[in-house]
Enzyme design. Sequence first.
Site, mmCIF file in Angstrom:
data_model
loop_
_atom_site.group_PDB
_atom_site.id
_atom_site.type_symbol
_atom_site.label_atom_id
_atom_site.label_comp_id
_atom_site.label_asym_id
_atom_site.label_seq_id
_atom_site.Cartn_x
_atom_site.Cartn_y
_atom_site.Cartn_z
ATOM 1 N N LYS A 187 -8.940 75.741 29.287
ATOM 2 C CA LYS A 187 -9.685 77.001 29.201
ATOM 3 C C LYS A 187 -9.033 77.977 28.219
ATOM 4 O O LYS A 187 -7.823 78.040 28.132
ATOM 5 C CB LYS A 187 -9.732 77.674 30.590
ATOM 6 N N GLY B 85 -18.010 80.047 29.396
ATOM 7 C CA GLY B 85 -17.908 78.603 29.235
ATOM 8 C C GLY B 85 -17.483 78.153 27.847
ATOM 9 O O GLY B 85 -17.247 76.975 27.623
ATOM 10 N N HIS C 6 -19.179 77.994 42.813
ATOM 11 C CA HIS C 6 -18.685 79.234 42.212
ATOM 12 C C HIS C 6 -19.122 80.378 43.130
ATOM 13 O O HIS C 6 -20.307 80.623 43.294
ATOM 14 C CB HIS C 6 -19.289 79.373 40.813
ATOM 15 N N LYS D 38 -24.715 80.620 34.163
ATOM 16 C CA LYS D 38 -25.375 80.813 35.449
ATOM 17 C C LYS D 38 -26.886 80.879 35.261
ATOM 18 O O LYS D 38 -27.380 81.480 34.303
ATOM 19 C CB LYS D 38 -24.891 82.104 36.095
ATOM 20 N N GLU E 57 -10.996 84.288 37.910
ATOM 21 C CA GLU E 57 -10.893 85.428 36.997
ATOM 22 C C GLU E 57 -11.589 86.647 37.575
ATOM 23 O O GLU E 57 -12.346 86.557 38.546
ATOM 24 C CB GLU E 57 -11.493 85.086 35.623
ATOM 25 N N ARG F 201 -16.599 94.643 34.801
ATOM 26 C CA ARG F 201 -17.847 95.239 34.300
ATOM 27 C C ARG F 201 -18.924 95.065 35.354
ATOM 28 O O ARG F 201 -18.702 94.410 36.374
ATOM 29 C CB ARG F 201 -18.276 94.512 33.029
ATOM 30 N N VAL G 169 -24.510 90.599 35.381
ATOM 31 C CA VAL G 169 -25.939 90.287 35.309
ATOM 32 C C VAL G 169 -26.524 90.204 36.715
ATOM 33 O O VAL G 169 -27.595 90.752 36.993
ATOM 34 C CB VAL G 169 -26.157 88.949 34.558
ATOM 35 N N ARG H 76 -32.622 83.888 36.652
ATOM 36 C CA ARG H 76 -32.554 84.371 35.271
ATOM 37 C C ARG H 76 -33.677 83.700 34.490
ATOM 38 O O ARG H 76 -33.672 82.479 34.306
ATOM 39 C CB ARG H 76 -31.212 84.022 34.639
#
Lengths: 456, 222
Positions: A158, A165, A208, A237, A288, A292, A295, A338
């Site tokens: 990563k 991603g 997740h 996502k 992580e 912020r 979405v 989404r």
Amino acid sequence: MFRKILIANRGEIALRIVRAARALGIEAVVAYSEADRESLPVQLADEAICVGPADARRSYLSAPAVISAAIVTGCDAVHPGYGFLSEDEGFAEVVRAHELTFIGPPPEVLERFASKEATRRLLAGHGLPMVPGSNGMLRDDGHALEEAERIGFPVLIKPSAGGGGKGMRMVRSPRELETALTIGRSEARAAFGDDSLYMEKWIEDNRHVEVQVAVDRFGHGIHLGERDCSVQRRHQKLLEEAPAPGLSPAARSELCERAIRAVVAAGYENVGTLEFLVDRDGNYYFIEINCRIQVEHPVTEALTGIDLVAMQIRIAAGEPLGIAQADVVSRGHAIEFRINAEDADADFQPQAGIVDRFLAPGGPGVRVDSHVYSGYEVPPFYDSLLAKLIVWGPDRPTAIARSRVALDELLVEGLVTNVPIHQALLANEAFLEGRMTTNLLDRVGGAAFLAAAARA
Amino acid sequence: MAEGAGRARSGSRSKTDRLADHDAIERLADELLPALMAKLGASGLGEMEVREGRWKVRLRRPASSQEASGTSGRRSTDRPSRAQPGHAGHGHSPSAVEKHRPGREARAVSSGNGARPNDGASAPETLPAGRRTVATSPAVGIFHPRTDVRPGAWVRAGDRLGSVDVLGVPQEVVAPVDGVLGASLVESGDAVEYGQELVLIELAGVTSGGQGGGSSGAAEDA
């Protein structure tokens, strides 16, 4: 409280912030690029100001342009939305240097949580479990191999900076390692200008799950429950829901309480999200923190009735939270879809062009956050998110039933969208039983997934 | 130029007369016309005639530009600036949103700062491409025009017309083409956005026809 804020973003989130500001009695100025001149947030804002050309580097990502716009329009704060400059501590600092307020964590807090690696060490020190991983950054291929063998294959490579991603690579054997490192480095450099990588144990069939937190300037923090974001395609996502189907109520509240305790102790401020991987046995590991608004924040809003964007603005203005953990009551089940302009038959290529007709669904528990209207032209320069459909029900089966109706009602003519994928999900056994894992869609493949749903 | 026509009629005239005519035409083209073009551009008038000695100059806008004036985009009203604090937004219904979709190409020369005295009336705000163009803002900030270049002056493409101050760093506003500097659409010190139209440029290469012969010498804008 602020009198007037500049919204340095576009699309549905710009509109979402316009609405939150209005409800708080704050004037909203939308900073837009030339490509977004006809967009809904620009038309609905109290004021709009063009800050640059379509190229985001010269508009939405240009700190001087955004700050100059805030100054000349007489704003006292800047809301960065998500993406773009939202987690850029350098930007937050320049905002403050111009006597404006950055709506998000203060610059020094952003800086403390800027490196994922340093954040994991910090929060591990405050009691959060971590995925077994490399000690620091991978120095070279030799060091990477040593670490991979110590952790045990398969491992995940990563990038230290960024997300979404990009630059992530799963590696099953030493043979694949060198190529994965080369590709990972170049992707990370291209996407984030920083090619440092680290390594984690790859947790097969993981979910997740993330925890929404809010902490005011006085160190008073609450969590607003978790969200399951396991339905992903190539680490993006696609659908989020809460409560997380794979966890017991006791496990959920333990996770949320540990998360809020750790971030308050680590000195976090404002709204944020802690992401965790959950393995087959229900063990969770911190990955992580997102400093912020996210979405998928409406999922939490649907359950708690709390306006997270308004809360974020109030915290940035220096107000206390005003509520205690006991005041946060979560009711029912919510799912967010989404709706992207992308063509599953063409390898999910983003689509641009005119939306000839757009009709948002309605009914009990149905919310649509979208900047699209009939005749709107989707520019080709940005992400493909057209709308977020959020459906609430008193329980998961009701939310799913309402979602089916809403997805059938939703009309987007002129562009190919991913609505069929969502409809296929709602017919999928693994989803209906709450067994989705992050790799499921990719393992099956988008096209095969759609075909299976068509047969069912 | 009316070189040919002049020569045809010049048979009976002396060389001195012809030279004087040439001087007069040159002066018209170089000094008077640019100033008149700038004036006409700034005034919003459809036609303008000026007599001087034996010569007469008439400038006229093509009729099509008058018709186009009604379509000047609504952008003129939602330019953000200090001059318009608290602009109350627009129609919230989807139909209202649709109605207000000016084509990107159809953006008219306009100003949101009330800098133009005749704004709003029948002011012909658009001219066919090739007659007039406009220097736009390279950034969002505060506009400062060059004070040593006045309307009516010739400018070359790339000439600096002023600057937009972005957080203390000036970004140059340059003439996009050769031409005659026209009216400024915003005041010095105004807030401007990226791409905002700042200064009119009347295009160079607009011909002026001069005719010899004392009877009805008219130099008209072709």
